[in-house]
Write an enzyme that holds these catalytic residues in place. Structure first.
Site, PDB file in Angstrom:
ATOM      1  CE  LYS A  64     -20.890  16.629   1.983  1.00 16.83           C
ATOM      2  NZ  LYS A  64     -20.904  17.776   2.958  1.00 16.83           N
ATOM      3  N   GLY A 106     -20.627  23.361  10.048  1.00 16.87           N
ATOM      4  CA  GLY A 106     -20.281  23.424  11.480  1.00 16.87           C
ATOM      5  C   GLY A 106     -21.305  22.721  12.362  1.00 16.87           C
ATOM      6  N   GLY A 159     -21.344  29.183   8.990  1.00 19.41           N
ATOM      7  CA  GLY A 159     -21.474  30.457   8.293  1.00 19.41           C
ATOM      8  C   GLY A 159     -22.664  30.595   7.369  1.00 19.41           C
ATOM      9  NE  ARG A 218     -13.037  19.138   2.428  1.00 15.06           N
ATOM     10  CZ  ARG A 218     -14.286  19.405   2.022  1.00 15.06           C
ATOM     11  NH1 ARG A 218     -14.919  18.544   1.254  1.00 15.06           N
ATOM     12  NH2 ARG A 218     -14.881  20.513   2.389  1.00 15.06           N
TER      13      ARG A 218
HETATM   14 FE1  SRM Z   1     -19.066  21.404   4.127  1.00 23.09          FE
HETATM   15  C1  SRM Z   1     -19.639  22.672   1.058  1.00 23.09           C
HETATM   16  C2  SRM Z   1     -16.279  23.177   4.416  1.00 23.09           C
HETATM   17  C3  SRM Z   1     -18.168  19.459   6.749  1.00 23.09           C
HETATM   18  C4  SRM Z   1     -22.282  20.255   4.360  1.00 23.09           C
HETATM   19  N1  SRM Z   1     -18.088  22.660   2.904  1.00 23.09           N
HETATM   20  C5  SRM Z   1     -18.487  23.038   1.664  1.00 23.09           C
HETATM   21  C6  SRM Z   1     -17.408  23.863   0.965  1.00 23.09           C
HETATM   22  C7  SRM Z   1     -16.595  22.909   0.131  1.00 23.09           C
HETATM   23  C8  SRM Z   1     -17.995  24.989   0.112  1.00 23.09           C
HETATM   24  C9  SRM Z   1     -16.975  25.721  -0.688  1.00 23.09           C
HETATM   25  O1  SRM Z   1     -16.647  25.297  -1.780  1.00 23.09           O
HETATM   26  O2  SRM Z   1     -16.491  26.734  -0.187  1.00 23.09           O
HETATM   27  C10 SRM Z   1     -16.656  24.393   2.208  1.00 23.09           C
HETATM   28  C11 SRM Z   1     -15.182  24.678   2.020  1.00 23.09           C
HETATM   29  C12 SRM Z   1     -14.819  25.944   2.758  1.00 23.09           C
HETATM   30  C13 SRM Z   1     -13.358  26.019   3.062  1.00 23.09           C
HETATM   31  O3  SRM Z   1     -12.622  26.736   2.350  1.00 23.09           O
HETATM   32  O4  SRM Z   1     -12.958  25.437   4.055  1.00 23.09           O
HETATM   33  C14 SRM Z   1     -17.005  23.337   3.241  1.00 23.09           C
HETATM   34  N2  SRM Z   1     -17.471  21.254   5.272  1.00 23.09           N
HETATM   35  C15 SRM Z   1     -16.462  22.160   5.322  1.00 23.09           C
HETATM   36  C16 SRM Z   1     -15.557  21.924   6.515  1.00 23.09           C
HETATM   37  C17 SRM Z   1     -14.098  22.292   6.266  1.00 23.09           C
HETATM   38  C18 SRM Z   1     -16.109  22.704   7.719  1.00 23.09           C
HETATM   39  C19 SRM Z   1     -15.150  22.782   8.879  1.00 23.09           C
HETATM   40  O5  SRM Z   1     -14.688  23.908   9.137  1.00 23.09           O
HETATM   41  O6  SRM Z   1     -14.850  21.774   9.503  1.00 23.09           O
HETATM   42  C20 SRM Z   1     -15.828  20.418   6.734  1.00 23.09           C
HETATM   43  C21 SRM Z   1     -14.921  19.538   5.894  1.00 23.09           C
HETATM   44  C22 SRM Z   1     -15.148  18.087   6.202  1.00 23.09           C
HETATM   45  C23 SRM Z   1     -14.164  17.193   5.501  1.00 23.09           C
HETATM   46  O7  SRM Z   1     -13.051  17.054   6.028  1.00 23.09           O
HETATM   47  O8  SRM Z   1     -14.516  16.630   4.459  1.00 23.09           O
HETATM   48  C24 SRM Z   1     -17.261  20.332   6.220  1.00 23.09           C
HETATM   49  N3  SRM Z   1     -20.024  20.040   5.280  1.00 23.09           N
HETATM   50  C25 SRM Z   1     -19.507  19.438   6.394  1.00 23.09           C
HETATM   51  C26 SRM Z   1     -20.548  18.807   7.142  1.00 23.09           C
HETATM   52  C27 SRM Z   1     -20.390  18.140   8.504  1.00 23.09           C
HETATM   53  C28 SRM Z   1     -20.193  16.652   8.470  1.00 23.09           C
HETATM   54  O9  SRM Z   1     -19.831  16.071   7.442  1.00 23.09           O
HETATM   55  O10 SRM Z   1     -20.386  16.085   9.532  1.00 23.09           O
HETATM   56  C29 SRM Z   1     -21.728  19.039   6.448  1.00 23.09           C
HETATM   57  C30 SRM Z   1     -23.142  18.621   6.886  1.00 23.09           C
HETATM   58  C31 SRM Z   1     -23.327  17.150   6.789  1.00 23.09           C
HETATM   59  C32 SRM Z   1     -23.698  16.677   5.420  1.00 23.09           C
HETATM   60  O11 SRM Z   1     -22.963  16.914   4.469  1.00 23.09           O
HETATM   61  O12 SRM Z   1     -24.727  16.041   5.317  1.00 23.09           O
HETATM   62  C33 SRM Z   1     -21.383  19.814   5.287  1.00 23.09           C
HETATM   63  N4  SRM Z   1     -20.683  21.418   2.891  1.00 23.09           N
HETATM   64  C34 SRM Z   1     -21.925  20.964   3.198  1.00 23.09           C
HETATM   65  C35 SRM Z   1     -22.823  21.306   2.140  1.00 23.09           C
HETATM   66  C36 SRM Z   1     -24.322  20.953   2.053  1.00 23.09           C
HETATM   67  C37 SRM Z   1     -24.479  19.617   1.397  1.00 23.09           C
HETATM   68  C38 SRM Z   1     -25.788  19.417   0.716  1.00 23.09           C
HETATM   69  O13 SRM Z   1     -26.197  18.256   0.564  1.00 23.09           O
HETATM   70  O14 SRM Z   1     -26.418  20.390   0.260  1.00 23.09           O
HETATM   71  C39 SRM Z   1     -22.062  22.017   1.175  1.00 23.09           C
HETATM   72  C40 SRM Z   1     -22.563  22.608  -0.146  1.00 23.09           C
HETATM   73  C41 SRM Z   1     -22.589  21.586  -1.235  1.00 23.09           C
HETATM   74  O15 SRM Z   1     -22.099  20.470  -1.124  1.00 23.09           O
HETATM   75  O16 SRM Z   1     -23.148  21.958  -2.264  1.00 23.09           O
HETATM   76  C42 SRM Z   1     -20.731  22.072   1.695  1.00 23.09           C
HETATM   77 FE1  SF4 Z   2     -18.818  27.610   4.015  1.00 19.42          FE
HETATM   78 FE2  SF4 Z   2     -19.850  25.376   4.969  1.00 19.42          FE
HETATM   79 FE3  SF4 Z   2     -19.421  27.383   6.607  1.00 19.42          FE
HETATM   80 FE4  SF4 Z   2     -21.353  27.556   4.736  1.00 19.42          FE
HETATM   81  S1  SF4 Z   2     -21.312  26.206   6.476  1.00 19.42           S
HETATM   82  S2  SF4 Z   2     -19.848  29.097   5.329  1.00 19.42           S
HETATM   83  S3  SF4 Z   2     -20.412  26.321   3.085  1.00 19.42           S
HETATM   84  S4  SF4 Z   2     -17.840  26.237   5.470  1.00 19.42           S
END
Ligand code: SRM
Ligand code: SF4
Length: 528
Positions: A184, A455, A449, A69
């Site tokens: 985060k 998303g 997902g 990333r």
């Molecule tokens: Fe996310 C965790 C992908 C935006 C909330 N997110 C993950 C992980 C790292 C989980 C994992 O280890 O597999 C995902 C990686 C999957 C992969 O292989 O791609 C993942 N998040 C993404 C991305 C790639 C989704 C996308 O297809 O665009 C986005 C990457 C953003 C970036 O460039 O940094 C992404 N994640 C978000 C957003 C949207 C936003 O930021 O506007 C959210 C909701 C907003 C927020 O965070 O408040 C989001 N991601 C989460 C969470 C829930 C956080 C929490 O407080 O519980 C997790 C799980 C965690 O952190 O434990 C998570």
């Molecule tokens: Fe993975 Fe985030 Fe999609 Fe859940 S919402 S499947 S953590 S990329």
């Protein structure tokens, strides 16, 4: 420290424990060692967790093929940088791909641990960094996608976003001051009138607001309108809870934004709740303290009083998606918004985008939170030839109304949290619905997902969240349906309206929703 923070220190969870044993950033100095050891022989905590401090994610779904990333402040990169990213994924053949993310960013796939030293060296040459992009760090900082191009913008967010990133990451080298947050942290700056960054879903957001200032030396008639930002705090999505950001009751001048970010991060770092990771995001601390106490603590760190927020901000437009060709504020120049289906790219597509930006624009490429691309600075005279480019058939400037606004998280293909496959299913379903229905306007459909909500289903007209459903007594992939997400002016979060629809039954359900709520009409089939 809060009482909870003191308790957490005494009884740390697994994440706090390994962070205390060794700071995540320490792996930066060990990349050569990991490369020669190989992923199977590495210490598991380094591999599965600490590598995320340099943006490298172990994928349990594809062990040995890592995700990387980046950090692309304000979602901006240039052709040379895009080519380096394309070369990285190209070497992995069918395993190599990239995704534009919902935070104006890029993730690379298929990465092998033995290649990391070479990849980081290539990044260094073109000024790219992936540092502190995962785990308990500040995520990619979003800014206005058309900053500096939009004649109606109030503030060009580019420099400020870069300054905040430099402060947090020590100019991309890594900064241990902010490498151990409780969780985060998301930051966004809106510079236009349409809230292009979804300010409300960030832990910290700055939205344009003018303040009437009548210095004592000036009479009331001479009062001036000064530009600044109202500050919002605590917005976040998680599986447990989703909340829109709330006002901090603070208005800050652009030149104070970096210091305010620093003060807020310090307060969060030193006082945020760490015992339970489901309750560690900033909003939980604000809940415990109340926003007034939180504000006072920020003032103390800042070393000065905050000015009260203005009653109104300047977000008074509907959100634009920037798909298509638009005139810039610079006479004779245009920007083109290309639709990238669910943000998925391969090396070839990335090289093509780099070439287009170089041939027609100024080598600059921008990303949007809708997972699309903008190429700025295309001259009037270049447009005719630009329109004939073959790649525009794939990355069109005029997509159909459902695919146009489609957003999807990674889903089961690469993410082990996923409860359903998202990206491919999303595209296929939108295309099927488009061939069946006449739509008079785009409908924003977001797929995610699992309940982590990457998303952003809560900002969509129709949000689809992966879940387990049952059909004929058997467990099947399903979705919970969200509706009512409003973006831009008066943004508000959508809520869950239906639970557990099996994915195989979803298409007719969406069809009905589109007809009932969004003016879609069944297409009349003409017999030949
Ligand atoms: Fe996310 C965790 C992908 C935006 C909330 N997110 C993950 C992980 C790292 C989980 C994992 O280890 O597999 C995902 C990686 C999957 C992969 O292989 O791609 C993942 N998040 C993404 C991305 C790639 C989704 C996308 O297809 O665009 C986005 C990457 C953003 C970036 O460039 O940094 C992404 N994640 C978000 C957003 C949207 C936003 O930021 O506007 C959210 C909701 C907003 C927020 O965070 O408040 C989001 N991601 C989460 C969470 C829930 C956080 C929490 O407080 O519980 C997790 C799980 C965690 O952190 O434990 C998570
Ligand atoms: Fe993975 Fe985030 Fe999609 Fe859940 S919402 S499947 S953590 S990329």
């Amino acid at each position: 420290m809060t009482d909870a923070a003191t308790t957490a220190k005494a009884n740390p969870n697994k994440f706090e424990k390994f962070k205390a044993e060794k700071d995540g950033l320490a792996v930066k100095a060990e990349i050569e060692k990991f490369a020669s050891l190989g992923w199977e022989a590495m210490d598991e905590t380094d591999r599965d967790h600490r590598l995320k401090w340099v943006g490298v994610f172990f994928r349990p779904v594809t062990p040995g093929k890592f995700m990387m990333r980046m950090r692309l402040p304000n979602g901006i990169l240039n052709s040379a940088q895009m080519r380096v990213l394309a070369e990285v994924v190209q070497r992995y053949g069918d395993d190599g791909s990239a995704d534009i993310t919902t935070r104006q960013n890029i993730q690379l796939r298929g990465i092998r641990i033995e290649d990391l030293p070479d990849i980081f060296q290539k990044f260094q040459v073109v000024g790219l960094t992936s540092v502190q992009s995962g785990m308990d760090n500040v995520r990619n900082i979003t800014g206005d996608a058309v900053a500096g191009l939009d004649a109606n913008e109030l503030f060009d967010t580019r420099e400020l976003v870069q300054q905040i990133q430099d402060m947090i990451t020590n100019s991309g080298q890594g900064n241990s001051e902010f490498s151990n947050l409780p969780r985060k942290f998301n930051i966004a700056i809106a510079g236009g009138r349409d809230n292009s960054v979804h300010a409300e879903i960030n832990d910290l957001a700055f939205v344009p607001a003018f303040k009437d200032i009548s210095p004592e030396s000036v009479s009331p008639e001479k009062s001036e309108k000064i530009f600044g930002f109202n500050v919002l705090v605590g917005g976040f999505f998680s599986a447990k809870r989703c909340d829109a950001a709330i006002p901090l009751n603070a208005w800050v001048l652009p030149e104070d934004v970096v210091a305010v970010c620093r003060a807020i991060l310090e307060v969060y770092r030193d006082n945020g709740l760490r015992a339970n990771r489901q309750k560690s995001r900033l909003m939980w601390l604000i809940d415990e303290w109340g926003v007034d106490k939180f504000r006072q603590e920020v003032e103390q760190r800042l070393g000065k009083s905050l000015i009260a927020a203005t009653e109104h901000d300047e977000i008074d437009w509907e959100k634009r998606d920037h798909i298509g060709v638009y005139k810039q504020k610079q006479p004779g120049l245009n920007y083109a918004g290309l639709h990238i289906p669910v943000g998925r790219l391969n090396a070839e597509g990335m090289f093509e985008i780099a070439r287009l930006a170089e041939v027609y624009g100024s080598s600059e490429i921008r990303l949007t939170v809708e997972q699309n691309i903008i190429i700025p600075n295309i001259s009037e005279s270049g447009l005719a030839s630009f329109y004939t480019e073959t790649i525009l058939k794939e990355f069109t400037i005029n997509p159909n109304p459902l695919t146009r606004s489609l957003v999807s998280c990674t889903g089961a293909q690469f993410c082990n949290f996923a409860m359903i496959e998202t990206k491919e299913r999303a595209i296929a379903m939108m295309q099927a619905l488009e061939s069946d229905l006449e739509l008079t306007r785009p409908v924003r459909i977001h797929w995610t997902g699992c309940p982590n909500s990457c998303g952003q289903p809560q900002v969509a007209d129709i949000g689809l969240m992966g879940t387990k459903a049952r059909k004929n007594g058997k467990p099947v992939e399903g979705v919970d349906i969200y509706m009512g997400g409003k973006v831009g002016k008066d943004a508000s979060l959508g809520t869950c309206v239906t639970k557990g629809i099996p994915c195989e039954d979803l298409q007719p359900v969406l069809r009905e929703l589109l007809i009932e709520h969004f003016g879609a009409k069944p297409k009349v089939l003409v017999n030949s």
